[in-house]
Every structure is written in C-alpha cells, then in structure tokens.
Design a protein around this motif. Sequence first.
Motif, PDB file in Angstrom:
ATOM      1  N   UNK A  29     -11.396  -2.684   4.658  1.00  0.00           N
ATOM      2  CA  UNK A  29     -11.085  -3.904   4.087  1.00  0.00           C
ATOM      3  C   UNK A  29      -9.561  -3.709   3.567  1.00  0.00           C
ATOM      4  N   UNK A  30      -9.377  -2.451   3.029  1.00  0.00           N
ATOM      5  CA  UNK A  30      -8.039  -2.303   2.516  1.00  0.00           C
ATOM      6  C   UNK A  30      -6.932  -2.516   3.736  1.00  0.00           C
ATOM      7  N   UNK A  31      -7.201  -1.794   4.897  1.00  0.00           N
ATOM      8  CA  UNK A  31      -6.106  -1.913   5.848  1.00  0.00           C
ATOM      9  C   UNK A  31      -6.096  -3.335   6.206  1.00  0.00           C
ATOM     10  N   UNK A  32      -7.019  -4.325   6.369  1.00  0.00           N
ATOM     11  CA  UNK A  32      -7.267  -5.513   6.883  1.00  0.00           C
ATOM     12  C   UNK A  32      -6.383  -6.356   5.806  1.00  0.00           C
ATOM     13  N   UNK A  33      -6.805  -6.248   4.573  1.00  0.00           N
ATOM     14  CA  UNK A  33      -6.261  -6.986   3.445  1.00  0.00           C
ATOM     15  C   UNK A  33      -4.598  -6.779   3.635  1.00  0.00           C
ATOM     16  N   UNK A  34      -4.217  -5.320   3.802  1.00  0.00           N
ATOM     17  CA  UNK A  34      -2.787  -5.058   3.843  1.00  0.00           C
ATOM     18  C   UNK A  34      -2.025  -5.834   4.985  1.00  0.00           C
ATOM     19  N   UNK A  35      -2.695  -5.830   6.226  1.00  0.00           N
ATOM     20  CA  UNK A  35      -2.218  -6.646   7.297  1.00  0.00           C
ATOM     21  C   UNK A  35      -2.139  -7.900   7.029  1.00  0.00           C
ATOM     22  N   UNK A  36      -3.259  -8.793   6.656  1.00  0.00           N
ATOM     23  CA  UNK A  36      -3.182  -9.984   6.301  1.00  0.00           C
ATOM     24  C   UNK A  36      -2.019 -10.526   5.409  1.00  0.00           C
ATOM     25  N   UNK A  37      -1.950  -9.786   4.306  1.00  0.00           N
ATOM     26  CA  UNK A  37      -0.860  -9.914   3.408  1.00  0.00           C
ATOM     27  C   UNK A  37       0.504  -9.953   3.914  1.00  0.00           C
ATOM     28  N   UNK A  38       0.593  -8.915   4.981  1.00  0.00           N
ATOM     29  CA  UNK A  38       1.912  -8.893   5.786  1.00  0.00           C
ATOM     30  C   UNK A  38       2.140  -9.992   6.662  1.00  0.00           C
ATOM     31  N   UNK A  39       1.166 -10.797   6.760  1.00  0.00           N
ATOM     32  CA  UNK A  39       1.408 -12.167   7.655  1.00  0.00           C
ATOM     33  C   UNK A  39       0.909 -11.971   8.992  1.00  0.00           C
ATOM     34  N   UNK A  40       0.253 -10.823   9.247  1.00  0.00           N
ATOM     35  CA  UNK A  40      -0.669 -10.471  10.491  1.00  0.00           C
ATOM     36  C   UNK A  40      -1.965 -11.545  10.763  1.00  0.00           C
ATOM     37  N   UNK A  41      -2.374 -11.363  11.741  1.00  0.00           N
ATOM     38  CA  UNK A  41      -3.673 -12.036  12.068  1.00  0.00           C
ATOM     39  C   UNK A  41      -4.733 -10.934  12.833  1.00  0.00           C
ATOM     40  N   UNK A  42      -5.717 -10.643  12.038  1.00  0.00           N
ATOM     41  CA  UNK A  42      -6.468  -9.458  12.523  1.00  0.00           C
ATOM     42  C   UNK A  42      -7.894  -9.815  13.143  1.00  0.00           C
ATOM     43  N   UNK A  43      -8.011  -9.158  13.918  1.00  0.00           N
ATOM     44  CA  UNK A  43      -9.490  -9.365  14.601  1.00  0.00           C
ATOM     45  C   UNK A  43     -10.266  -7.897  14.441  1.00  0.00           C
ATOM     46  N   UNK A  44     -11.666  -8.255  14.236  1.00  0.00           N
ATOM     47  CA  UNK A  44     -12.835  -7.194  13.933  1.00  0.00           C
ATOM     48  C   UNK A  44     -13.724  -7.599  14.931  1.00  0.00           C
ATOM     49  N   UNK A  45     -13.954  -6.517  16.004  1.00  0.00           N
ATOM     50  CA  UNK A  45     -14.929  -6.708  17.143  1.00  0.00           C
ATOM     51  C   UNK A  45     -16.068  -6.144  16.923  1.00  0.00           C
ATOM     52  N   UNK A  46     -17.124  -6.886  17.081  1.00  0.00           N
ATOM     53  CA  UNK A  46     -18.373  -6.224  17.105  1.00  0.00           C
ATOM     54  C   UNK A  46     -18.874  -6.135  18.559  1.00  0.00           C
ATOM     55  N   UNK A  47     -19.720  -5.175  19.072  1.00  0.00           N
ATOM     56  CA  UNK A  47     -20.167  -4.987  20.582  1.00  0.00           C
ATOM     57  C   UNK A  47     -21.631  -5.586  20.634  1.00  0.00           C
ATOM     58  N   UNK A  48     -22.135  -5.241  21.876  1.00  0.00           N
ATOM     59  CA  UNK A  48     -23.432  -5.681  21.985  1.00  0.00           C
ATOM     60  C   UNK A  48     -24.542  -5.015  21.361  1.00  0.00           C
TER      61      UNK A  48
END
Lengths: 252, 252
Positions: free
Chosen positions: B98-117
């Motif tokens: 969540x910390x890493x995602x938050x930082x990326x989103x705040x930096x203007x990024x678009x982040x994907x989180x992938x869940x497997x079968x």
Amino acid sequence: MLDQLRVVLFRPKYPENIGSVARACLNMGVSDLVIVDPYNFNMDKALPLATAHARHVLETAPIVDTLEQAVDGCTAVYGTTARTGGWRKGIMNPDALAGVVDERLRGGGRVAVVFGPEDKGLTNEETSICSGLMTIPTSREGTSLNLAQAVVVVLYECFKRSLDAPFVPDGPPEERPTTVQEQATLFDNLQETLLAIDFLKDDNPDYWMLPVRRFFSKINLRRNEFNLLMGVCRQVKWFVNAYGPDKKNADK
Amino acid sequence: MLDQLRVVLFRPKYPENIGSVARACLNMGVSDLVIVDPYNFNMDKALPLATAHARHVLETAPIVDTLEQAVDGCTAVYGTTARTGGWRKGIMNPDALAGVVDERLRGGGRVAVVFGPEDKGLTNEETSICSGLMTIPTSREGTSLNLAQAVVVVLYECFKRSLDAPFVPDGPPEERPTTVQEQATLFDNLQETLLAIDFLKDDNPDYWMLPVRRFFSKINLRRNEFNLLMGVCRQVKWFVNAYGPDKKNADK
C-alpha cells in the motif's frame, strides 16, 4: 495468539457467508466462532464456502439464541457497524480496534467481535453490550461490505498486530480482566446506587447510564477494581437505607 | 484517489468470485477491473455477488486474452502470491504494498495489482512482468485465502493509505512515470546491450537479466530517465559495432 479472540455472527442471513467467515477465521488463526440465531441455517450451503480446511471451525461453532450467550466468558465485546450517526461516536477504524484487541488479549482477556445481520447490522440494543464500536472505512459509492469480507479485514488487522511481538501474559489472577457478565453486574449495581442517591432520573435511567457505561467500557476493568467498586456501591446503598429519607421520592 | 489503481484477475475460475471482487472494488473506491481469460465466465452467476451497487464495475470490466493486454498503460504492476519460495524474495506484505502503490499513484502513475487463479496462483512466467510481489500473512493452518477476500484486504490497505493525505500530483510531463511497455522496451534494449558487451551469458540471458530487472523494478523510472538509459544503450551498441571484434563470440 488470536486463540482468545471470538468472532460472533449475530443473526446472519446467508449460510454461504457463514462458511466464508469460517474460512477467513482459519486464515487468520481464529477458531472460536459463535453463531447467534441464524436465519435458515443450512450446513450443506455453508460447508463448500468454508472449504475442507476450515470445516472444523464451522462444525464446532456453537449456535446460540442470544448475544449474551454468545459473549459468555468474554472480557470485552466490540461491535461492528456501518452506521455512524446518533450516539455512535468515538467509533474506531479496524486499525485502532486491532490495537485495543491486542492490548486486551495480551492482558489475558478474551475478546469478542460481533458482526450484525447482512442487511441491517447491529441495532442500538445489541451495541449497548459492546465496550466499543468499529467501522470499516469505505468509498462513498459502496458502503456495504460483504459480511465475510468485513470479517477478513478486521481479523487481518488483528492478526497483523499479533505478529508484531510475542505474547506475554501479565499480572496475578486477582488482576485478571473482568468478564462482560461481571461488568453487567457492576453496571446494574451502579445504576441502583446512582438511583438511590437521586443522581439518575427515575424516568429513563438506562439513558442517563449511557455516559457512565461508556466511561467504564474504555477501562479494561480488573477483578480487584470490580471488587472495589462493588464494595463502594454496597456501602452507599447501606448508607441510604440507614440514613436516607424513608420516602425519598415524595418531595420531588 | 484510487481511480488510477487497476485490479487484474488472471484466469479466475469462479464467476461468483469475480462478482465479489467487483463489490470489493466498489467498496474501496476502485472502478478499474480487468479480467484475463476467465474460466467459464457467466455473468448471471457473477452479478448477484456484485450486488446492484457494483453492477457497473462488473459490466464495464474488459475481458482480455493476455496479462500484457491487461496491464496496458500501467506504470507499475504488482503480483500477489501465496508462494514465497525460490527467487520470490523481497516479497511485501499488504501494508508495504500500500505504501509503494500510494507513492506511485501520488507520482501520477497508474498501478495494476494482479491476482492469479484461485487454485494455482501466478506462475513465474506471469510474475516476471511484475515490479514486485506481495503476500498476505496468514495462519499456518489456513494459508489459502478466498480470491475476493484477498482482493478486499489489499484494496483496504491501499484505500486506508489513500485517506492519509490529499492527492498532490508532482513533476512536469517529461518526468511522468514510465509505462510497463516502456520498461519492457528498456529491458529488451538493456539485455541486447549487455549481451553485446558479453556481460550476459548467451545460454540463458533471461535468467541473468533477473537481478537487473529487479533492480529497475524498484525504481519508479521516469520518462526522462528512460530516455537517458535508452541513449546509453544506443551508444554502447554503436561502440560495439564500430570497434568490437567482428565475430566476438568466436573466441569464447
């Protein structure tokens, strides 16, 4: 570490959700699940969702009639709610709840977290037994969480917290936390006592007791403190009987 | 705040789980759901679990054939796994993610989180596209979380983090985060370059590239840095062509 944590489902409507909750309990190291007065409970519908791994959690979960029975032996009870209006102030988020639960468990307590029916949640009547309330933050567009998903979020927070440091029970037996039953006895006694000295109004004493209950709910009341307060109540009532006006309500 | 976060379900097996995931997405303010090659997808089975509120999340979720298509336009991809062996080191917990995602989103990024079968999770092939991996801590007795419950835990952590402070996009356009496609182009270019100077072994360059990829995955690579690195690669390859041995592999 979470083996002293109890999950209570109050009047759940869908057996599938109960099965999913059992699985979530197992995932987070909780095996003490109690179900209160479920609607159309059906083990055949619940079991597939529990998966084979959590079958024993589901099959050994007692089904009881009342919330009081469900929290029997617990030292603190926390309710979950999506409604945050009215007197429901001071509501915790799961993070804060996990901190409080962790502290209580480390102090040797047994803690129940109660989840209400899928559609209506807990009413004021049920939350009145609770030492505190918790709500899961959500987006405004979708405030209603699935029951099992709410359970997994709360247990995940508690489990995460329990991993932080090893468990060290503290204090001698006379300092053990009081059970919810003992707390209820104390509240009844306090109410009688406060009525006897005209501190509470006769017309709606339950209402006027709310701030008193809230105050004591915040304290992790120990058995020796319980004994002390019960003793104070006893003494006040003795004093009123011995010296108070015979018909003390007549001159109101 | 989480409107730049994408949830990708890779080959989910049960339509009911997809519906539950859509509901969890709505609860946590995520509307960008992408489904990759689902098994026996059935909207009639998925919709009831999404509930009426999250119907639009489910109905507008694109169904694509490959993981590459699913993360198109994203600047970082994180995979979820229950397997933590082998090269899968440095795996984050949901809190850290969540910390890493938050930082990326705040930096203007678009982040994907992938869940497997549900049954097998992501394989090494799928996780190789990921900038990082995450696992949810569980009890040893029950390590397998329901798919939608895993999603709600991860999104809950991200949502909680997003509430901490208001969103402030930063930096001029040339400093925008690079997309996964740009990163893949860079990795290919780096691999060619490192092969050209005999830094990588010819027999299994993909394997030897892993530490290089991991290093760059940790950096939130910006477009200007991408340009710089691509320029360095170009120059090295020009140098090898201009001055290197004609048949540089002959003397191995």
